[in-house]
Design a protein around this motif. Structure first.
Motif, short mmCIF file in Angstrom:
data_model
loop_
_atom_site.label_atom_id
_atom_site.label_comp_id
_atom_site.label_asym_id
_atom_site.label_seq_id
_atom_site.Cartn_x
_atom_site.Cartn_y
_atom_site.Cartn_z
N GLY A 197 0.82 -1.21 0.00
CA GLY A 197 0.00 0.00 0.00
C GLY A 197 0.85 1.25 0.00
N ASP A 198 1.92 1.24 0.77
CA ASP A 198 2.82 2.39 0.81
C ASP A 198 3.49 2.61 -0.55
N MET A 199 3.91 1.51 -1.18
CA MET A 199 4.54 1.61 -2.49
C MET A 199 3.55 2.12 -3.54
N ALA A 200 2.31 1.63 -3.48
CA ALA A 200 1.30 2.06 -4.44
C ALA A 200 1.00 3.55 -4.30
N GLU A 201 0.88 4.00 -3.06
CA GLU A 201 0.59 5.42 -2.81
C GLU A 201 1.74 6.29 -3.27
N LYS A 202 2.95 5.86 -3.01
CA LYS A 202 4.13 6.64 -3.38
C LYS A 202 4.26 6.76 -4.90
N GLU A 203 3.90 5.67 -5.61
CA GLU A 203 4.08 5.66 -7.07
C GLU A 203 2.82 6.06 -7.83
N GLY A 204 1.70 6.20 -7.10
CA GLY A 204 0.46 6.60 -7.75
C GLY A 204 -0.15 5.54 -8.64
N ILE A 205 0.01 4.28 -8.26
CA ILE A 205 -0.57 3.17 -9.02
C ILE A 205 -1.38 2.29 -8.07
N SER A 206 -2.10 1.33 -8.61
CA SER A 206 -2.97 0.49 -7.79
C SER A 206 -2.15 -0.56 -7.03
N GLN A 207 -2.74 -1.07 -5.93
CA GLN A 207 -2.10 -2.14 -5.18
C GLN A 207 -1.97 -3.40 -6.03
#
Length: 264
Positions: A197-207
């Motif tokens: 979730g943190d990676m998705a939020e940081k990169e602006g893509i879906s989980q």
């Protein structure tokens, strides 16, 4: 196959969420009395409520303790002096560059992931041997075989659990106490989902995109080509805890989606 664990008392460490909670859920559904553990009373109470909602007739208890310390393990032992089934699941993980991992972090991972299992197994195995029945499991990981370069300190602890599991099985040779290691792969546990979730939020893509990329880039040998669910891992654990698994001991039971590319 109908697994019936009625009358069996099971302790599952680190079981307020993720794989541990799913194992507690599976054992309770099979009729076992279960004890969940967590670091805080609030998390323990939440897990107990969720388990009772899912299995209203199950007997569920909880102990709040820091099992990464000798004192925390003794707290659990004092409140729950005996067990028929012990699932050593409590553990931590965190990616970190090898050169940035200091001595204190190495020690923290060893204390929580390894020594908690050693201390509890040392106590509960004696009662199991006296009663001539028991099940001990160490929740290891495919990372104990495929040591991840981004988590050498974590992989080390999971390799240690494989050694302890095999050795303890030999110590209890000739009894009806079985000892096995369970090897999950990347699983949709609370910790992994938080990381994704943190990676998705940081990169602006879906989980979903992050999950698919993670498997492709980090576990390309995966046969199922996805993360496992905690319930899929729990199914293996529940079977290994059952009377039907009486001839399975000293084993490393894989539920890692085929990531480990060896025949044995």
């Amino acid at each position: 196959m109908q697994i019936n664990l009625s009358g069996k008392h099971a302790i599952i460490t680190g079981s307020t969420a993720g794989i541990g909670f799913a194992i507690a859920q599976g054992l309770a559904s099979a009729g076992a009395d279960v004890v969940v553990t967590g670091r805080t009373q609030a998390r323990v109470d939440e897990a107990i409520a969720a388990l009772k909602k899912d299995a209203p007739n199950a007997k569920v208890e909880g102990v709040a303790a820091d099992l990464g310390t000798a004192e925390g393990c003794q707290t659990l032992i004092a409140q729950q002096p005996s067990a028929d089934i012990l699932i050593n699941n409590v553990g931590i993980f965190a990616p970190q560059d090898f050169f940035d991992v200091d001595d204190a972090t190495w020690q923290q991972f060893f204390d929580i992931n390894v020594m908690s299992a050693v201390r509890l197994s040392r106590h509960y195995a004696q009662g199991m041997r006296e009663r001539d029945w028991g099940r001990i499991q160490f929740i290891s990981s495919e990372s104990g075989i495929n040591i991840p370069s981004e988590m050498v300190h974590y992989g080390m602890t999971k390799s240690a659990l494989l050694s302890i599991s095999r050795g303890l099985a030999k110590v209890l040779s000739g009894t009806q106490v079985t000892v096995n290691a369970i090897l999950p792969g990347p699983t949709r546990s609370e910790g992994v989902l938080n990381m994704i979730g943190d990676m998705a939020e940081k990169e602006g893509i879906s989980q979903q995109e992050v999950e698919a990329r993670f498997v492709k880039e980090n576990r390309p040998s995966s046969i199922i080509q996805r993360l496992a669910t905690p319930e899929e891992v729990a199914n293996m654990s529940v079977y290994a805890a059952s009377p039907q698994a009486s001839a399975t001991s000293g084993a490393a039971l894989r539920v890692e989606g085929g990531i480990v590319d060896t025949l044995t």
